[in-house]
Scaffold this motif. Sequence first.
Motif, short mmCIF file in Angstrom:
data_model
loop_
_atom_site.label_atom_id
_atom_site.label_comp_id
_atom_site.label_asym_id
_atom_site.label_seq_id
_atom_site.Cartn_x
_atom_site.Cartn_y
_atom_site.Cartn_z
N LEU A 268 0.84 -1.21 0.00
CA LEU A 268 0.00 0.00 0.00
C LEU A 268 0.87 1.25 0.00
N PHE A 269 1.88 1.28 0.85
CA PHE A 269 2.74 2.46 0.96
C PHE A 269 3.47 2.73 -0.36
N ASP A 270 3.94 1.66 -1.01
CA ASP A 270 4.63 1.82 -2.30
C ASP A 270 3.68 2.37 -3.35
N TYR A 271 2.44 1.89 -3.33
CA TYR A 271 1.45 2.34 -4.31
C TYR A 271 1.16 3.83 -4.14
N ILE A 272 0.97 4.25 -2.90
CA ILE A 272 0.69 5.67 -2.63
C ILE A 272 1.87 6.53 -3.04
N GLY A 273 3.08 6.09 -2.73
CA GLY A 273 4.27 6.86 -3.09
C GLY A 273 4.45 7.02 -4.58
N ASP A 274 4.00 6.04 -5.36
CA ASP A 274 4.18 6.06 -6.81
C ASP A 274 3.07 6.82 -7.54
N LEU A 275 1.97 7.14 -6.83
CA LEU A 275 0.91 7.91 -7.47
C LEU A 275 1.43 9.29 -7.87
N ARG A 276 0.96 9.77 -9.00
CA ARG A 276 1.45 11.05 -9.51
C ARG A 276 0.34 12.09 -9.49
N SER A 277 0.70 13.30 -9.08
CA SER A 277 -0.24 14.43 -9.09
C SER A 277 -0.30 14.99 -10.50
N GLY B 58 2.57 16.90 -11.97
CA GLY B 58 3.61 16.13 -12.65
C GLY B 58 4.51 15.35 -11.71
N LYS B 59 4.44 15.60 -10.40
CA LYS B 59 5.33 14.94 -9.44
C LYS B 59 4.64 13.76 -8.77
N LYS B 60 5.44 12.76 -8.38
CA LYS B 60 4.94 11.66 -7.56
C LYS B 60 4.71 12.15 -6.14
N LEU B 61 3.83 11.49 -5.42
CA LEU B 61 3.55 11.89 -4.04
C LEU B 61 4.77 11.70 -3.13
N SER B 62 5.69 10.88 -3.55
CA SER B 62 6.92 10.66 -2.77
C SER B 62 7.98 11.72 -3.10
N GLU B 63 7.64 12.70 -3.94
CA GLU B 63 8.63 13.67 -4.41
C GLU B 63 8.36 15.10 -3.95
N LYS C 122 4.37 17.93 12.61
CA LYS C 122 3.26 17.02 12.41
C LYS C 122 2.93 16.87 10.93
N TYR C 123 3.00 17.96 10.18
CA TYR C 123 2.66 17.94 8.76
C TYR C 123 3.88 17.73 7.87
N GLY C 124 5.03 17.40 8.47
CA GLY C 124 6.27 17.30 7.71
C GLY C 124 6.38 16.05 6.86
N GLY C 125 7.40 16.02 6.01
CA GLY C 125 7.64 14.87 5.14
C GLY C 125 6.97 15.04 3.80
N THR C 126 7.16 14.07 2.94
CA THR C 126 6.52 14.11 1.63
C THR C 126 5.02 13.87 1.78
N GLU C 127 4.28 14.16 0.73
CA GLU C 127 2.84 13.93 0.77
C GLU C 127 2.54 12.45 1.02
N ALA C 128 3.32 11.56 0.41
CA ALA C 128 3.11 10.13 0.62
C ALA C 128 3.35 9.76 2.09
N GLU C 129 4.43 10.27 2.67
CA GLU C 129 4.75 9.97 4.07
C GLU C 129 3.65 10.49 4.99
N LYS C 130 3.13 11.66 4.68
CA LYS C 130 2.08 12.25 5.52
C LYS C 130 0.80 11.41 5.47
N ILE C 131 0.42 10.99 4.28
CA ILE C 131 -0.78 10.16 4.14
C ILE C 131 -0.61 8.84 4.88
N ILE C 132 0.56 8.23 4.72
CA ILE C 132 0.83 6.94 5.37
C ILE C 132 0.82 7.10 6.89
#
Length: 323
Positions: A140-149, A168-173, A201-211
């Motif tokens: 699940l975490f890998d899938y969310i990180g690879d999703l692109r905005s 154009g960026k991935k959520l992990s970027e 609290k809100y720090g990290g990449t978007e993927a990390e925050k969602i996870i």
Amino acid sequence: MKKLYAQSGISPEVRDYLHTMFAACANLYGAVTLREVWAVYQEIKYKPLRIHKRDVIAFSSIVRRESLPYRVYEIEELYVDEPHSEFDRFIVSNSLIGIGYGKLIWFYNLMEVRGSRSLYVPDDFLTFAESTVTPEEQALFDYIGDLRSTEKDCVPPYGDRYPNVNCGKKLSEFSFLNKEENFNVEWYEKNSSRHEALLRKYGGTEAEKIIRQYTLWENIGDMDPTDVLSCVAEELTEAGVALTTVRFRRLTDLMMNAHNNSHLWCIGGWTPCELSARTPRTGMPEISFGPGLQKALADGSISKDDIFKTLSEMGFKVLPPKR
């Protein structure tokens, strides 16, 4: 700290063992009393050291002064009407400690949901001293990180859409504050301690925050899994992810697999799969969509018929939108 440990009479070997055991308790249970820790110790099959109750109590009074991924609270610090009892101190994961007023609400919610469930004590208990991720969670975490905005606009659950600067960026970027989070950060800009706490609290990449938020919701257990799914989907929509029928179906499948195979605090560290045989299942699980997903269904971004069909096949009952 060395002086305190020396005065306590706890040997370095016992100290190191209890550090490992307390960390495992925080990771596996989220919050637990010393009385429960002692019961867990009795069940651990591999015990290279003989530990006494007095060791556990003395150690807990010392680590209250250390900076660790958990805190040790006196029971009267959490429940003011309870009399002081050293053996009823609580180990509480830092993940359950919020900011400012009501900072312990997650702790109380967890305690209410878990109730008197028995605690899971695996043969490899001490390995939980390090944060663990199941294969289903990692998928699940890998899938969310690879999703692109990819959307030109971010669409919040409420209010107007706004330009997507991360297109154009991935959520992990990239890092991203949604509309509500950005409001909170700006509101407390003049309060340096609260402002810095929110940024952490809100720090990290978007993927990390969602996870991170997904994991907390799952562990506390005061939200139905389908509500967690809806909240994650709405965050993805606001982050600019085009949540098509195929992606929503894949997200649903991965989240359900992760949920069923995660060691959750709200059920005493067990996984739902491990408890399913013990608890008869009745009725049909229900799901309702929040405003963000309702917009996507209304404008045709997601096929309503396909989504309803997929969820029905998975055993969900889809509720009408909340008014």
